[in-house]
Design a protein around this motif. Structure first.
Motif, PDB file in Angstrom:
ATOM      1  N   ILE A  12       0.850  -1.181   0.000  1.00 27.84           N
ATOM      2  CA  ILE A  12       0.000   0.000   0.000  1.00 27.84           C
ATOM      3  C   ILE A  12       0.894   1.243   0.000  1.00 27.84           C
ATOM      4  N   GLY A  13       0.534   2.221  -0.815  1.00 28.27           N
ATOM      5  CA  GLY A  13       1.294   3.470  -0.823  1.00 28.27           C
ATOM      6  C   GLY A  13       2.500   3.430  -1.746  1.00 28.27           C
ATOM      7  N   ARG A  14       2.833   2.230  -2.259  1.00 25.41           N
ATOM      8  CA  ARG A  14       3.997   2.174  -3.162  1.00 25.41           C
ATOM      9  C   ARG A  14       3.589   2.711  -4.530  1.00 25.41           C
ATOM     10  N   THR A  15       4.365   3.600  -5.068  1.00 20.22           N
ATOM     11  CA  THR A  15       4.032   4.189  -6.357  1.00 20.22           C
ATOM     12  C   THR A  15       4.964   3.637  -7.417  1.00 20.22           C
ATOM     13  N   THR A  16       4.603   3.884  -8.663  1.00 18.34           N
ATOM     14  CA  THR A  16       5.466   3.440  -9.760  1.00 18.34           C
ATOM     15  C   THR A  16       6.836   4.080  -9.594  1.00 18.34           C
ATOM     16  N   ALA A  17       6.843   5.347  -9.148  1.00 20.46           N
ATOM     17  CA  ALA A  17       8.126   6.047  -8.993  1.00 20.46           C
ATOM     18  C   ALA A  17       9.021   5.298  -8.018  1.00 20.46           C
ATOM     19  N   ASP A  18       8.434   4.809  -6.902  1.00 16.11           N
ATOM     20  CA  ASP A  18       9.223   4.028  -5.922  1.00 16.11           C
ATOM     21  C   ASP A  18       9.845   2.817  -6.591  1.00 16.11           C
ATOM     22  N   ARG A  19       8.993   2.120  -7.406  1.00 17.46           N
ATOM     23  CA  ARG A  19       9.497   0.896  -8.025  1.00 17.46           C
ATOM     24  C   ARG A  19      10.621   1.221  -8.994  1.00 17.46           C
ATOM     25  N   GLU A  20      10.457   2.332  -9.709  1.00 17.57           N
ATOM     26  CA  GLU A  20      11.504   2.691 -10.670  1.00 17.57           C
ATOM     27  C   GLU A  20      12.827   2.936  -9.967  1.00 17.57           C
ATOM     28  N   LEU A  21      12.727   3.424  -8.714  1.00 16.54           N
ATOM     29  CA  LEU A  21      13.961   3.682  -7.968  1.00 16.54           C
ATOM     30  C   LEU A  21      14.630   2.377  -7.544  1.00 16.54           C
ATOM     31  N   TYR A  22      13.852   1.309  -7.480  1.00 16.56           N
ATOM     32  CA  TYR A  22      14.367   0.027  -7.035  1.00 16.56           C
ATOM     33  C   TYR A  22      15.138   0.176  -5.730  1.00 16.56           C
ATOM     34  N   LEU A  23      14.423   0.292  -4.656  1.00 16.17           N
ATOM     35  CA  LEU A  23      15.045   0.477  -3.341  1.00 16.17           C
ATOM     36  C   LEU A  23      16.042  -0.637  -3.052  1.00 16.17           C
ATOM     37  N   PHE A  24      15.715  -1.849  -3.532  1.00 13.41           N
ATOM     38  CA  PHE A  24      16.713  -2.935  -3.493  1.00 13.41           C
ATOM     39  C   PHE A  24      17.379  -2.959  -4.871  1.00 13.41           C
ATOM     40  N   PRO A  25      18.700  -2.936  -4.939  1.00 13.70           N
ATOM     41  CA  PRO A  25      19.345  -2.994  -6.254  1.00 13.70           C
ATOM     42  C   PRO A  25      18.864  -4.212  -7.056  1.00 13.70           C
ATOM     43  N   PHE A  26      18.447  -3.950  -8.311  1.00 17.06           N
ATOM     44  CA  PHE A  26      17.879  -4.995  -9.160  1.00 17.06           C
ATOM     45  C   PHE A  26      18.356  -4.723 -10.588  1.00 17.06           C
ATOM     46  N   THR A  27      19.416  -5.393 -10.966  1.00 20.71           N
ATOM     47  CA  THR A  27      20.035  -5.115 -12.268  1.00 20.71           C
ATOM     48  C   THR A  27      19.378  -5.938 -13.377  1.00 20.71           C
ATOM     49  N   ALA A  28      19.708  -5.573 -14.605  1.00 21.63           N
ATOM     50  CA  ALA A  28      19.216  -6.326 -15.764  1.00 21.63           C
ATOM     51  C   ALA A  28      19.696  -7.779 -15.666  1.00 21.63           C
TER      52      ALA A  28
END
Ligand code: SAM
Length: 290
Positions: A12-28
């Motif tokens: 709840i409250g997580r926005t697309t912008a948050d996901r784009e930031l990838y709070l946990f590093p998530f590489t290709a």
């Protein structure tokens, strides 16, 4: 009755912008690794466009395991942590389902039941049964056809996802998900929740008793099943597999069907590459090509 909410909702409250930031590093590279792992373990082909979806489904697991990056999470999975592998698969499956989904299949099932010999039990397998709506719809069709709960009918309901199997076993659903059922079906097959359980209904034990729930991965080379089935429901799961995986699974499923058995597929699933195994005999319903 204890009711839990689904585990795959975005926080709840997580926005697309948050996901784009990838709070946990998530590489290709991490994403590529996860795609190949879920393909290897469950046969699921994840499109390259699903990176955000994978992040939002798995970030919760990183929090639970107190990890700091997807690289650490992948390490854990590759080190053979069986419990985490199960959670990983659970998180990446899609479990959308509903009661009497693709309603024409249940009319065809009822007609098929009328043709079966009565000197042996009737056997039905739903092999991607999700949260239970499909096997319970089958059980209701059986009871209405044979006019009683105590019939020699066995329903096997399997899925790879242990969370959905647990919810299916519990058999508790929000009332608004039962809108396709008639008033008489609701009375006959469900118990209405009261007090804290207001707004929910529980499947009656007589109906639950007709179904055995088990975890089976369709990708496994062998399944622990010895009987043949009068009907196999394999609906809306093949869409997650590539053509070769679909064909391999269809080839393994065919010998589990009785000679006169019916195979029910999902609305967008057609098996043009398996014409040697099955022939179309109704809208997304197949029989064995003898
Ligand atoms: C979209 S649901 C379909 C549910 C139901 N059959 C229907 O049509 O409403 C797909 C189900 O397939 C299951 N699934 C995915 N991969 C699987 C596999 N390799 N073996 C068994 N089940 C799998 C998922 O866990 C999910 O519950």
């Amino acid at each position: 009755m204890l009711v839990t909410t689904g585990t795959k909702q975005p926080a709840i409250g997580r926005t697309t912008a948050d996901r784009e930031l990838y709070l946990f590093p998530f590489t290709a590279e991490d994403f590529h690794h996860i795609r190949s792992l879920i393909y290897r373990v469950a046969g699921i082909s994840l499109a390259p466009s699903k990176k955000d979806l994978v992040y939002s489904r798995l970030a919760r697991r990183l929090r639970v395991r107190r990890l700091h990056s997807f690289a650490e999470y992948i390490q854990l999975l590759e080190n053979g942590d069986a419990a985490e592998r199960e959670e990983f698969v659970n998180a990446l499956t899609t479990n959308l389902t509903s009661f009497f989904r693709e309603a024409h299949h249940f009319q065809i099932l009822a007609q098929h039941l009328a043709t079966l010999p009565r000197n042996r039990p009737v056997s039905i397998w739903t092999c991607a049964s999700s949260t239970g709506e499909e096997p319970y719809s089958i059980a209701m069709t059986v009871v209405e056809h044979f006019k009683g709960f105590d019939q020699p009918v066995q329903i096997l309901a399997t899925d790879i996802d242990t969370h959905v199997l647990e919810r299916a076993r519990r058999g508790i659903y929000p009332i608004d998900q039962l809108s396709k059922l008639s008033v008489s079906q609701l009375k006959k097959f469900f118990l209405r929740g009261e007090g804290k359980q207001e707004g929910f209904a529980k499947v009656r034990p007589e109906l639950q008793k007709m179904i055995k729930f088990r975890r089976i991965n369709l990708l496994d080379p062998q399944w622990p099943i010895s009987e043949k089935f009068d009907a196999i429901f394999c609906r809306n799961v093949m869409i997650y597999f590539d053509k070769q995986t679909q064909f391999n699974i269809l080839k393994k499923l065919a010998p589990y069907l009785q000679p006169e058995g019916l195979f029910f597929a999902g609305h967008s699933e057609s098996f043009h590459n398996a014409v040697d195994l099955f022939r179309l005999c109704g809208k997304t319903v197949y029989s064995l090509r003898q």
